[in-house]
Every structure is written in structure tokens, then in C-alpha cells.
Scaffold this motif. Sequence first.
Motif, PDB file in Angstrom:
ATOM      1  N   LYS A 105       0.833  -1.206   0.000  1.00 14.54           N
ATOM      2  CA  LYS A 105       0.000   0.000   0.000  1.00 14.54           C
ATOM      3  C   LYS A 105       0.864   1.250   0.000  1.00 14.54           C
ATOM      4  CE  LYS A 105      -3.689   0.461   2.419  1.00 14.54           C
ATOM      5  NZ  LYS A 105      -4.626   0.500   3.573  1.00 14.54           N
ATOM      6  N   GLU A 106       1.966   1.182   0.733  1.00 11.85           N
ATOM      7  CA  GLU A 106       2.861   2.340   0.803  1.00 11.85           C
ATOM      8  C   GLU A 106       3.624   2.510  -0.503  1.00 11.85           C
ATOM      9  OE1 GLU A 106       3.668   5.603   2.798  1.00 11.85           O
ATOM     10  OE2 GLU A 106       2.601   3.975   3.794  1.00 11.85           O
ATOM     11  N   TYR A 107       4.142   1.417  -1.037  1.00 10.50           N
ATOM     12  CA  TYR A 107       4.949   1.489  -2.258  1.00 10.50           C
ATOM     13  C   TYR A 107       4.113   1.907  -3.474  1.00 10.50           C
ATOM     14  CZ  TYR A 107       8.471  -1.273   0.290  1.00 10.50           C
ATOM     15  OH  TYR A 107       9.387  -1.732   1.190  1.00 10.50           O
ATOM     16  N   PHE A 108       2.872   1.411  -3.544  1.00 13.16           N
ATOM     17  CA  PHE A 108       2.041   1.649  -4.724  1.00 13.16           C
ATOM     18  C   PHE A 108       1.632   3.106  -4.845  1.00 13.16           C
ATOM     19  CE2 PHE A 108      -2.070   1.517  -7.056  1.00 13.16           C
ATOM     20  CZ  PHE A 108      -1.631   0.906  -8.220  1.00 13.16           C
ATOM     21  N   GLY A 109       1.368   3.774  -3.726  1.00 11.35           N
ATOM     22  CA  GLY A 109       0.920   5.160  -3.747  1.00 11.35           C
ATOM     23  C   GLY A 109      -0.588   5.253  -3.919  1.00 11.35           C
ATOM     24  N   GLN A 110      -1.082   6.471  -4.001  1.00 13.84           N
ATOM     25  CA  GLN A 110      -2.518   6.699  -4.148  1.00 13.84           C
ATOM     26  C   GLN A 110      -2.867   6.870  -5.621  1.00 13.84           C
ATOM     27  OE1 GLN A 110      -2.368   9.763  -0.777  1.00 13.84           O
ATOM     28  NE2 GLN A 110      -4.524   9.189  -0.820  1.00 13.84           N
ATOM     29  N   SER A 111      -3.843   6.077  -6.088  1.00 15.60           N
ATOM     30  CA  SER A 111      -4.144   6.044  -7.526  1.00 15.60           C
ATOM     31  C   SER A 111      -5.269   6.996  -7.911  1.00 15.60           C
ATOM     32  CB  SER A 111      -4.507   4.614  -7.948  1.00 15.60           C
ATOM     33  OG  SER A 111      -5.600   4.138  -7.177  1.00 15.60           O
ATOM     34  N   LEU A 112      -5.265   8.193  -7.339  1.00 15.00           N
ATOM     35  CA  LEU A 112      -6.278   9.152  -7.739  1.00 15.00           C
ATOM     36  C   LEU A 112      -5.949   9.720  -9.115  1.00 15.00           C
ATOM     37  CD1 LEU A 112      -5.837  12.615  -5.974  1.00 15.00           C
ATOM     38  CD2 LEU A 112      -4.029  10.922  -6.118  1.00 15.00           C
ATOM     39  N   LYS A 113      -6.989  10.213  -9.789  1.00 15.18           N
ATOM     40  CA  LYS A 113      -6.820  10.856 -11.095  1.00 15.18           C
ATOM     41  C   LYS A 113      -7.436  12.244 -11.029  1.00 15.18           C
ATOM     42  CE  LYS A 113      -6.703   6.632 -13.792  1.00 15.18           C
ATOM     43  NZ  LYS A 113      -7.219   5.893 -14.943  1.00 15.18           N
ATOM     44  N   LYS A 114      -6.685  13.238 -11.465  1.00 17.67           N
ATOM     45  CA  LYS A 114      -7.186  14.603 -11.416  1.00 17.67           C
ATOM     46  C   LYS A 114      -6.600  15.378 -12.581  1.00 17.67           C
ATOM     47  CE  LYS A 114      -8.148  18.267  -8.076  1.00 17.67           C
ATOM     48  NZ  LYS A 114      -9.608  18.172  -8.245  1.00 17.67           N
ATOM     49  N   GLY A 115      -7.470  15.917 -13.411  1.00 19.42           N
ATOM     50  CA  GLY A 115      -7.010  16.601 -14.609  1.00 19.42           C
ATOM     51  C   GLY A 115      -6.947  18.108 -14.494  1.00 19.42           C
ATOM     52  N   ASN A 171       4.366  11.367 -30.869  1.00 16.74           N
ATOM     53  CA  ASN A 171       4.275  12.821 -30.916  1.00 16.74           C
ATOM     54  C   ASN A 171       2.814  13.264 -30.763  1.00 16.74           C
ATOM     55  OD1 ASN A 171       5.300  15.392 -31.067  1.00 16.74           O
ATOM     56  ND2 ASN A 171       5.161  15.488 -33.311  1.00 16.74           N
ATOM     57  N   SER A 172       2.144  12.602 -29.829  1.00 17.14           N
ATOM     58  CA  SER A 172       0.704  12.795 -29.657  1.00 17.14           C
ATOM     59  C   SER A 172       0.399  14.112 -28.959  1.00 17.14           C
ATOM     60  CB  SER A 172       0.125  11.637 -28.831  1.00 17.14           C
ATOM     61  OG  SER A 172      -1.207  11.881 -28.511  1.00 17.14           O
ATOM     62  N   ASN A 173      -0.669  14.750 -29.406  1.00 13.31           N
ATOM     63  CA  ASN A 173      -1.131  15.982 -28.774  1.00 13.31           C
ATOM     64  C   ASN A 173      -2.273  15.723 -27.791  1.00 13.31           C
ATOM     65  OD1 ASN A 173       0.620  17.758 -30.183  1.00 13.31           O
ATOM     66  ND2 ASN A 173      -0.694  17.577 -32.002  1.00 13.31           N
ATOM     67  N   SER A 174      -2.598  14.438 -27.569  1.00 15.92           N
ATOM     68  CA  SER A 174      -3.687  14.104 -26.665  1.00 15.92           C
ATOM     69  C   SER A 174      -3.338  14.551 -25.251  1.00 15.92           C
ATOM     70  CB  SER A 174      -3.961  12.599 -26.692  1.00 15.92           C
ATOM     71  OG  SER A 174      -2.808  11.895 -26.280  1.00 15.92           O
ATOM     72  N   LYS A 175      -4.337  15.006 -24.517  1.00 17.81           N
ATOM     73  CA  LYS A 175      -4.134  15.510 -23.167  1.00 17.81           C
ATOM     74  C   LYS A 175      -4.711  14.529 -22.166  1.00 17.81           C
ATOM     75  CE  LYS A 175      -3.025  18.718 -20.146  1.00 17.81           C
ATOM     76  NZ  LYS A 175      -1.609  18.967 -19.839  1.00 17.81           N
ATOM     77  N   SER A 176      -3.900  14.144 -21.194  1.00 15.97           N
ATOM     78  CA  SER A 176      -4.350  13.245 -20.140  1.00 15.97           C
ATOM     79  C   SER A 176      -4.247  13.961 -18.804  1.00 15.97           C
ATOM     80  CB  SER A 176      -3.499  11.972 -20.128  1.00 15.97           C
ATOM     81  OG  SER A 176      -3.724  11.215 -21.297  1.00 15.97           O
ATOM     82  N   PRO A 177      -4.957  13.464 -17.775  1.00 16.50           N
ATOM     83  CA  PRO A 177      -4.922  14.115 -16.462  1.00 16.50           C
ATOM     84  C   PRO A 177      -3.500  14.287 -15.936  1.00 16.50           C
ATOM     85  CG  PRO A 177      -6.640  12.453 -16.527  1.00 16.50           C
ATOM     86  CD  PRO A 177      -5.864  12.298 -17.795  1.00 16.50           C
ATOM     87  N   GLU A 178      -3.224  15.465 -15.357  1.00 13.59           N
ATOM     88  CA  GLU A 178      -1.897  15.730 -14.802  1.00 13.59           C
ATOM     89  C   GLU A 178      -1.524  14.675 -13.767  1.00 13.59           C
ATOM     90  OE1 GLU A 178       0.351  18.231 -15.527  1.00 13.59           O
ATOM     91  OE2 GLU A 178      -0.945  18.783 -17.198  1.00 13.59           O
ATOM     92  N   ILE A 179      -2.515  14.252 -12.995  1.00 13.22           N
ATOM     93  CA  ILE A 179      -2.323  13.171 -12.031  1.00 13.22           C
ATOM     94  C   ILE A 179      -3.097  11.959 -12.553  1.00 13.22           C
ATOM     95  CG2 ILE A 179      -2.643  12.418  -9.640  1.00 13.22           C
ATOM     96  CD1 ILE A 179      -2.706  15.370  -8.819  1.00 13.22           C
ATOM     97  N   PRO A 180      -2.462  10.824 -12.893  1.00 12.50           N
ATOM     98  CA  PRO A 180      -1.079  10.470 -12.577  1.00 12.50           C
ATOM     99  C   PRO A 180      -0.075  10.642 -13.711  1.00 12.50           C
ATOM    100  CG  PRO A 180      -2.247   8.516 -13.244  1.00 12.50           C
ATOM    101  CD  PRO A 180      -3.237   9.642 -13.355  1.00 12.50           C
ATOM    102  N   TYR A 181      -0.529  10.944 -14.944  1.00 16.55           N
ATOM    103  CA  TYR A 181       0.325  10.777 -16.118  1.00 16.55           C
ATOM    104  C   TYR A 181       1.483  11.762 -16.215  1.00 16.55           C
ATOM    105  CZ  TYR A 181      -3.748   8.003 -17.155  1.00 16.55           C
ATOM    106  OH  TYR A 181      -4.769   7.102 -17.059  1.00 16.55           O
ATOM    107  N   CYS A 182       1.338  12.937 -15.602  1.00 12.66           N
ATOM    108  CA  CYS A 182       2.400  13.948 -15.696  1.00 12.66           C
ATOM    109  C   CYS A 182       3.049  14.232 -14.354  1.00 12.66           C
ATOM    110  CB  CYS A 182       1.829  15.237 -16.283  1.00 12.66           C
ATOM    111  SG  CYS A 182       1.020  15.023 -17.879  1.00 12.66           S
ATOM    112  N   VAL A 183       2.780  13.376 -13.365  1.00  9.84           N
ATOM    113  CA  VAL A 183       3.286  13.615 -12.015  1.00  9.84           C
ATOM    114  C   VAL A 183       4.804  13.716 -11.989  1.00  9.84           C
ATOM    115  CG1 VAL A 183       3.610  12.529  -9.753  1.00  9.84           C
ATOM    116  CG2 VAL A 183       1.327  12.716 -10.724  1.00  9.84           C
ATOM    117  N   VAL A 184       5.497  12.737 -12.544  1.00 16.02           N
ATOM    118  CA  VAL A 184       6.964  12.734 -12.459  1.00 16.02           C
ATOM    119  C   VAL A 184       7.552  13.888 -13.251  1.00 16.02           C
ATOM    120  CG1 VAL A 184       9.068  11.422 -12.921  1.00 16.02           C
ATOM    121  CG2 VAL A 184       7.046  10.243 -12.049  1.00 16.02           C
ATOM    122  N   ARG A 185       7.025  14.171 -14.424  1.00 21.33           N
ATOM    123  CA  ARG A 185       7.515  15.313 -15.215  1.00 21.33           C
ATOM    124  C   ARG A 185       7.382  16.605 -14.415  1.00 21.33           C
ATOM    125  NH1 ARG A 185       8.648  17.234 -20.331  1.00 21.33           N
ATOM    126  NH2 ARG A 185       8.483  15.151 -21.282  1.00 21.33           N
TER     127      ARG A 185
END
Length: 420
Positions: A105-115, A171-185
Motif C-alpha cells: 500500500k505504501e509502495y504503490f501510492g494513491q491512484s487518484l486521477k485529477k485533470g 508525438n501525440s497531442n492528446s491531453k491526459s490528467p496531470e495526475i497520474p500521467y504527468c506527475v513525475v515530469r
Amino acid sequence: MKTIDLELNVTRGTYLPAALKLILNTDANLENLIGSEFEEIYIHEFTHFIQDISTIYGLTNFILNLDDLASRAQEIYKFHDGSKITRPVQMELNSNTRINRLLFKEYFGQSLKKGDINSSSNWYITIEKKIIEGVISLNSIKVKVEEVEFKLGAFHMMESMAYEIQKFIYNSNSKSPEIPYCVVRNILKKNVKHNLDTLDIISICDASLLSFHPSEALYSLIIDLNKLESKPDLKWYYEYVEDGMNTAIEIDGQNNFKNISDKVSEVIEYLNKIIPDPNLKDQKQWLINKLIKLKDKRLNESDFLATILKSENPRLAFLEFIAEIGSPVIFNSNGFGFTIEKNEKIQDASVYWSSIIEIIRIFYGNSDCSLVEFCKNNLIEGKPNEYCNLSPWNRTTVFPHCYFAKFWKFWKFEKYDWNH
């Protein structure tokens, strides 16, 4: 640990860890997947497959899921033949299982999605000590951005990495939720002084997953990366995490350090233990071959994924990589399955692993098998019948056996009464 709760779910695709199952959320015919509009989603989900069977985190999770199945089987074996089994199947948690669940549970993190997060906002990353029974101490990593606070974990590394690879290749212009897809960036952009590019981000995610605790690896890496006068080469990220693994968490006074060779050997040993049946050698070897190929790639070149992406034609190079490693069955939303590997023996071996999750679904109270459409359209033997949608456990009474039935019989679950 409930395997079906651990799925890596993207808007248009899903990967089920341990079951090695790829699902694309479309009812389209995927026979000609390569070159279709769904190819980039497949690449995203295939990246999760690679994470599952070629990283320390993924392989540890793989064993834990199979161990969960084995533990429930041991609870069932306590009953006499013919006993009625109540579902969901409960089990007594021993000390190690309880600790592993808490750690996961600690290693996996919280799997919320927020755009609706502004990527230009400040992304604060903090660390706090946490004590878990049997573990000396554990560092919990938290991220706060705007009014959102969440536990950083492997989930964010896996989704960020797959998303970055997908966008890099297409080279996709598709937009995905910042959380989780852009978290590390976003974390790296706001917390690292160097100007990191996409290959840096992919390699940092990949390297972090080569540890038991990916978010702590990322946190430590950021601190020491900022001490460098200039941006390092990609191999530095992998060397840094591997060196850090020597200070792995201690459980019951023992250090659990494992390099990738040790971990792959552990998984193969476990597979030989739980699948000793020579009649299932093809199914076992299908996976073992992939484990060894990917281990060798990592040992020969830690940043091999970046090398593939740096090719003149990264899309073609990545598809050649898939052809070399091989792919699990790809399911569409209607349950129809398609394979990149056309050899019938390989195809059947692949779907065997998908049947594992169907067994777990039965243990958790389900009364159907979601492989019906695949079996109806793909398998030469073991065609579906009336049992598949109502009581799959009775499928063992009809020959030839499908893979669900073979698995059910192999584990001797047919000796008990499930019809209630």
C-alpha cells in the motif's frame, strides 16, 4: 491483496499485473492492431507489461499476487474433500503476509486521477518517517500541488513512464490528467535544477522501479541530482538506484536487497514451485523466456529502453523490441482476444496467465469467466459451454479442458463444492 484492484487503468486501455493481461477499451477488431489508431494505446499498456516482469518492483508485486492465490488455496485445503466453500474465500494473515500488504500500500501510492491541475503550479515533495510492524522504518513520500495532496508511489512512476514513451513515439497531442500521467515530469520540472528531457524522465521512472520503494528512490535521486554541476548521462540514474538498493528496508532484521538477476531467479524458482506439472511446461516457459530476455537486456545495457527510443525511427525500433520479447494476448472490451505471437502453442501459453485472474475473481465471489469470448473465437480446444458464465468451476467436468479448468484442476479445487 486483491489483484483486480491493482489494475493500471488508462482512459483507453487497462493492464492487469500478474495476470499479464492487456485490454484496449474498444469493441473494434484488433487483428490488425499494428498500424491502427489503437497502436499507441497498445504501446502504453505493453510498457506496463515490461514494468511488471523486468523491474524489482514489478517482479516483487508479481510474486505477491501469486502468493496471495497460493495462500487462499492453503485455506481451502484445510477442508475435507466435498466441503462447501464459502466465497469470498477468507484467509488468516501470517506476519509476513500482513507486512507485505502494508508495504505494498505504501509502495504503490494513491491512484487518484485529477485533470484540473495547472502544470505550472508548485509541486512540493516531502518525506516522513513511518513505522510498520516488523520494519525498522519506512519513508513515506507525499506530494502537494494546489489543494491536492497524495502519497507518491510506483503507480505514478509506471503511468508517467508509459505516457512519456507513448507521447515520445507518436508525438501525440492528446491531453491526459496531470495526475497520474504527468506527475513525475512536473515534480522533476519544479524540483530539479537541471533541464531534463523526455528520455531523462523515462529513465528516472524506469530506474526508480528497480527498487522496492520507487518513490523513495525518486526522492533521494532528486536530492543528489541537484548536487551535480551538470546533468548526468542516463546510466547514472540506474547506477544511483542500484547503489541505493544496498540500504534496502530490513524486515525481521534481514536486509532484502535483490539485484535484477537475483529477483528473476527468485521468480523462476517460485514458478517451478507452484507449477511443477510437466503438462504446463509451455505455459511456464513462455513467461520464463521473457523474464530471461529482459534480464539480459538490463544487464547488458541498463538504459536499453532509451537506446530503443533514440533510434532513427523509434516507433519501428519499439515494435521490433515487442517482436523480440513477445506480447501477451490483447483483449478488446467485448472479450475478444488477439495475439501478436501467432504460434498456437505460444498463444495458449499466454492466455493461461490471463486465466489466473479468473480464479482470483471466483475466490472474491464472482461466478463467471471473462475469457468466454476469447475461448469461443481463438482456442481450438476447450470451447465454452453453459458453465462458463454461471459456474466456471464445473468446467472441469467437460473435456477437453480450457485453461481455467486446467488451472482449477491442477490446484485440486475441483474436490470441493462451490455450487451455492
